[in-house]
Design an enzyme around this catalytic site. Structure first.
Site, PDB file in Angstrom:
ATOM      1  N   CYS A 129       0.848  -1.218   0.000  1.00  0.00           N
ATOM      2  CA  CYS A 129       0.000   0.000   0.000  1.00  0.00           C
ATOM      3  C   CYS A 129       0.866   1.244   0.000  1.00  0.00           C
ATOM      4  CB  CYS A 129      -0.842   0.112   1.264  1.00  0.00           C
ATOM      5  SG  CYS A 129      -2.027  -1.160   1.556  1.00  0.00           S
ATOM      6  N   CYS A 143      -2.261  -6.868   6.393  1.00  0.00           N
ATOM      7  CA  CYS A 143      -2.831  -5.713   5.693  1.00  0.00           C
ATOM      8  C   CYS A 143      -4.220  -6.080   5.168  1.00  0.00           C
ATOM      9  CB  CYS A 143      -1.919  -5.324   4.525  1.00  0.00           C
ATOM     10  SG  CYS A 143      -2.736  -4.258   3.334  1.00  0.00           S
ATOM     11  N   HIS A 146      -4.117  -6.222   1.163  1.00  0.00           N
ATOM     12  CA  HIS A 146      -3.237  -7.131   0.424  1.00  0.00           C
ATOM     13  C   HIS A 146      -3.039  -8.497   1.080  1.00  0.00           C
ATOM     14  CE1 HIS A 146      -2.097  -3.106  -1.112  1.00  0.00           C
ATOM     15  NE2 HIS A 146      -2.095  -3.760  -2.247  1.00  0.00           N
ATOM     16  N   LYS A 294     -11.056  -8.865  -4.846  1.00  0.00           N
ATOM     17  CA  LYS A 294     -10.485  -7.753  -5.598  1.00  0.00           C
ATOM     18  C   LYS A 294      -9.198  -8.250  -6.265  1.00  0.00           C
ATOM     19  CE  LYS A 294      -7.749  -3.682  -5.227  1.00  0.00           C
ATOM     20  NZ  LYS A 294      -6.714  -3.046  -4.449  1.00  0.00           N
TER      21      LYS A 294
HETATM   22  O1  ME8 Z   1      -2.540   3.012  -5.883  1.00  0.00           O
HETATM   23  N1  ME8 Z   1     -10.745  -2.822  -9.996  1.00  0.00           N
HETATM   24  O2  ME8 Z   1      -1.419   2.593  -7.859  1.00  0.00           O
HETATM   25  P1  ME8 Z   1      -2.024   1.174  -8.287  1.00  0.00           P
HETATM   26  C1  ME8 Z   1     -10.858  -1.553 -10.406  1.00  0.00           C
HETATM   27  N2  ME8 Z   1       0.267   4.518  -7.364  1.00  0.00           N
HETATM   28  N3  ME8 Z   1      -9.837  -0.691 -10.430  1.00  0.00           N
HETATM   29  C2  ME8 Z   1      -8.642  -1.115 -10.049  1.00  0.00           C
HETATM   30  C3  ME8 Z   1      -8.445  -2.437  -9.604  1.00  0.00           C
HETATM   31  C4  ME8 Z   1      -9.560  -3.311  -9.601  1.00  0.00           C
HETATM   32  N4  ME8 Z   1      -9.474  -4.578  -9.232  1.00  0.00           N
HETATM   33  N5  ME8 Z   1      -7.148  -2.577  -9.279  1.00  0.00           N
HETATM   34  C5  ME8 Z   1      -6.559  -1.376  -9.516  1.00  0.00           C
HETATM   35  C6  ME8 Z   1      -1.697   3.284  -6.723  1.00  0.00           C
HETATM   36  N6  ME8 Z   1      -7.459  -0.501  -9.988  1.00  0.00           N
HETATM   37  C7  ME8 Z   1      -0.922   4.570  -6.595  1.00  0.00           C
HETATM   38  C8  ME8 Z   1      -1.804   5.718  -7.008  1.00  0.00           C
HETATM   39  S1  ME8 Z   1      -2.307   8.311  -7.451  1.00  0.00           S
HETATM   40  C9  ME8 Z   1      -1.633   9.768  -6.982  1.00  0.00           C
HETATM   41  C10 ME8 Z   1      -1.201   7.075  -6.888  1.00  0.00           C
HETATM   42  C11 ME8 Z   1      -7.202   0.886 -10.382  1.00  0.00           C
HETATM   43  O3  ME8 Z   1      -1.182   0.711  -9.424  1.00  0.00           O
HETATM   44  C12 ME8 Z   1      -7.998   1.847  -9.527  1.00  0.00           C
HETATM   45  O4  ME8 Z   1      -8.092   3.077 -10.199  1.00  0.00           O
HETATM   46  O5  ME8 Z   1      -2.172   0.296  -7.122  1.00  0.00           O
HETATM   47  C13 ME8 Z   1      -7.127   1.979  -8.307  1.00  0.00           C
HETATM   48  O6  ME8 Z   1      -7.451   3.097  -7.515  1.00  0.00           O
HETATM   49  C14 ME8 Z   1      -5.755   2.077  -8.967  1.00  0.00           C
HETATM   50  O7  ME8 Z   1      -5.854   1.180 -10.098  1.00  0.00           O
HETATM   51  C15 ME8 Z   1      -4.600   1.689  -8.081  1.00  0.00           C
HETATM   52  O8  ME8 Z   1      -3.451   1.561  -8.881  1.00  0.00           O
END
Ligand code: ME8
Length: 533
Positions: A129, A143, A146, A294
């Site tokens: 996270c 967590c 995760h 998820k």
């Molecule tokens: O959190 N269903 O990056 P990240 C729908 N770098 N959307 C999903 C998803 C799912 N199962 N899994 C991921 C980060 N997402 C940070 C963000 S911003 C300033 C920094 C999408 O690679 C969704 O938009 O973990 C989620 O909020 C984002 O990917 C998290 O991407």
């Protein structure tokens, strides 16, 4: 004409993208395209979050330097944006030197406001996270997001006085009941704040892979602070004039619920501290789930969007995600579900409607659309429903109810199919040629309207349809038309021009009765060949 600035989260490059990332980017693209159709001044930003422990660990595990690792993985994320047909105006990387400089100046402003102090941190940290945890926030010591064990951390850090912003944040939430949407996410964010805010560590002493704290180069800035600032830093160096004045504050930050706290609490407090206006809205869509869980890279249960998109194209992928999952709620996705919806809706409903309408115009009227109705076509029984569809879809799109808008538009696809059955043009061809002219005009006008209303969701299909209807007289092939809409050419389209402006069918055309006279239509290969297996 309005102004519309929409962002996706910047994705972590610890691993390759999955369908969840493609979903957020595709959804943001739907909104961006719709606002361009309205004639708004639009900026659409996506990109990658490249610093931090998690990325550094991923690089080490591969025996690469962090820079080598991120330079390689970023290409996959650029590719995913291109492959879903995203018309992003810029692709930001947090390793861009301009971003790094801006982050330093932003953090310096917080420091100068008296909101930063040095103290020691001792507690738990989840690298997946990139977030700090207290014992109470864990589930069975793991967590909650995760399912992994957090690590114990103890170091001297710089802290940001988040607690000092509690009242101002509460006041902002009270004054802006649509700051976070949908409503249940607003309540969730508000309750984080109401529970009381503690100051947060915003630097790391042991980590090397990050942006140096401007007043103390022995520490790097906490990756979340570095990342959040991207929404503002990009406007300072993306190509284009005066982007900061034109586009800040952002209209929508789009994301899933995993990162609501960072965007709904920490980001507004940082902006207040540095003296910037707050974004207008955060929109929190749901999770795409495989089976019951998820998807997450850390959990390893991810669905790869590339094979689906490569086989069937960007449009069916976008369509599936926005039809299957109610925007703002969680939803289960699967390859079987994709194929079922593709066949029943894209192939049978839309594809057939287009091919049989155009085939009839070719067969009965030599490809020229007859003047079947009086000017404006208001004597058509479809006119009221068509106009209601356009008005309703506009309201829903303006309200970010993306799946609701698609449902509305799809109701009209179904109405047109029923109309074919009711009118039975094959009978009219023998018995009532004037009635046939009216039916054919209605159906082609219905398709023209659909080419405008469907454009945000399935842009390539909409443009190919316009070409077949004779509305686009450019000489390029259908494939070139589709590419102008953003179809992947296999090349990252970061910061590339997003196709000819003339390609965008204006929303002013989203009204019944605007069909030009005497169009010559041309049927072609099925838009959506059925999936057989
Ligand atoms: O959190 N269903 O990056 P990240 C729908 N770098 N959307 C999903 C998803 C799912 N199962 N899994 C991921 C980060 N997402 C940070 C963000 S911003 C300033 C920094 C999408 O690679 C969704 O938009 O973990 C989620 O909020 C984002 O990917 C998290 O991407």
């Amino acid at each position: 004409m309005g102004r519309f600035y929409i962002t996706t989260p910047i994705y972590y490059v610890n691993d390759v993208p999955h369908i969840g990332h493609a979903y957020t980017t595709a959804a943001a693209d739907v909104a961006a395209r719709f606002h361009r159709q309205l004639g708004d001044d639009v900026f659409f930003l996506t990109g990658t979050d490249e610093h931090g422990t998690k990325v550094e660990q991923a690089a080490v595990a591969r025996g690469l330097s962090p820079k080598e690792h991120v330079d390689e993985v970023v290409e996959k994320f650029k590719e995913v944006a291109a492959k879903v047909g995203a018309s992003n105006d810029f692709f930001i990387r947090t390793t861009d030197p301009e971003h790094e400089q801006f982050v330093q100046s932003f953090v310096q402003r917080c420091y100068d406001s008296g909101d930063v102090y040095k103290s020691s941190y001792s507690g738990l940290y989840c690298p997946a996270c990139e977030a700090y945890y207290t014992e109470e926030n864990l589930v069975d010591g793991l967590c909650p997001d995760h399912g992994t064990a957090p690590v114990h951390m103890e170091e001297e850090n710089y802290f940001f006085r988040l607690s000092a912003y509690e009242e101002r944040l509460l006041a902002h939430y009270r004054r802006h009941p649509d700051f976070v949407r949908p409503r249940h996410r607003y309540n969730e964010a508000l309750s984080f704040i109401e529970q009381g805010l503690e100051d947060i560590s915003i630097s790391r002493a042991t980590l090397k892979w990050g942006i140096a704290v401007p007043w103390d180069a022995s520490q790097v800035i906490y990756v979340w602070v570095d990342a959040l600032i991207n929404y503002l830093s990009a406007l300072h160096y993306a190509p284009g004039e005066d982007l900061v004045h034109r586009f800040w504050p952002a209209t929508y930050h789009l994301m899933a619920q995993d990162i609501l706290k960072f965007h709904g609490v920490i980001w507004p407090a940082l902006l207040m501290s540095a003296g910037y206006a707050l974004p207008e809205h955060l929109f929190i869509h749901g999770y795409l789930k495989l089976g019951g869980e998820k998807m997450s890279k850390t959990r390893g249960n991810v669905m790869d969007p590339f094979p689906l998109i490569e086989r069937y194209g960007a449009d069916p992928f976008r369509f599936y995600c926005l039809r299957e999952v109610s925007f703002g709620q969680d939803g289960v996705v699967s390859e079987e579900g994709f194929k079922a919806r593709y066949n029943s809706e894209l192939a049978n409903e839309l594809g057939n409607l287009v091919s049989r309408t155009l085939a009839m115009v070719e067969r009965y009227r030599e490809g020229i659309v007859p003047a079947g109705r009086s000017a404006g076509g208001m004597d058509s029984p479809l006119a009221p429903e068509a106009d209601q569809t356009a008005v309703r879809a506009q309201e829903q799109l303006e309200d970010m109810d993306l799946s609701g808008a698609l449902e509305t538009v799809w109701g009209f696809v179904r109405r047109l199919n029923r109309y074919v059955e009711e009118q039975a043009p094959w009978k009219q061809a023998k018995e009532a040629p004037r009635a046939l002219d009216a039916t054919l005009w209605d159906l082609v006008e219905g398709l023209r309207l659909l080419s405008v209303l469907l454009y945000p969701f399935v842009p390539q299909t909409a443009l190919v349809l316009r070409k077949r209807l004779g509305l686009d007289r450019s000489t390029g092939s259908e494939q070139e038309t589709a590419q102008a809409a953003g179809e992947s050419t296999g090349m990252p389209r970061a910061a590339e021009p997003r196709g000819r402006e003339g390609d965008v069918p204006s929303w002013q055309e989203a009204r019944w009765g605007l069909l030009p006279e005497g169009l010559r239509v041309a049927n072609g290969k099925p838009l959506f060949p059925r999936i057989q297996e």
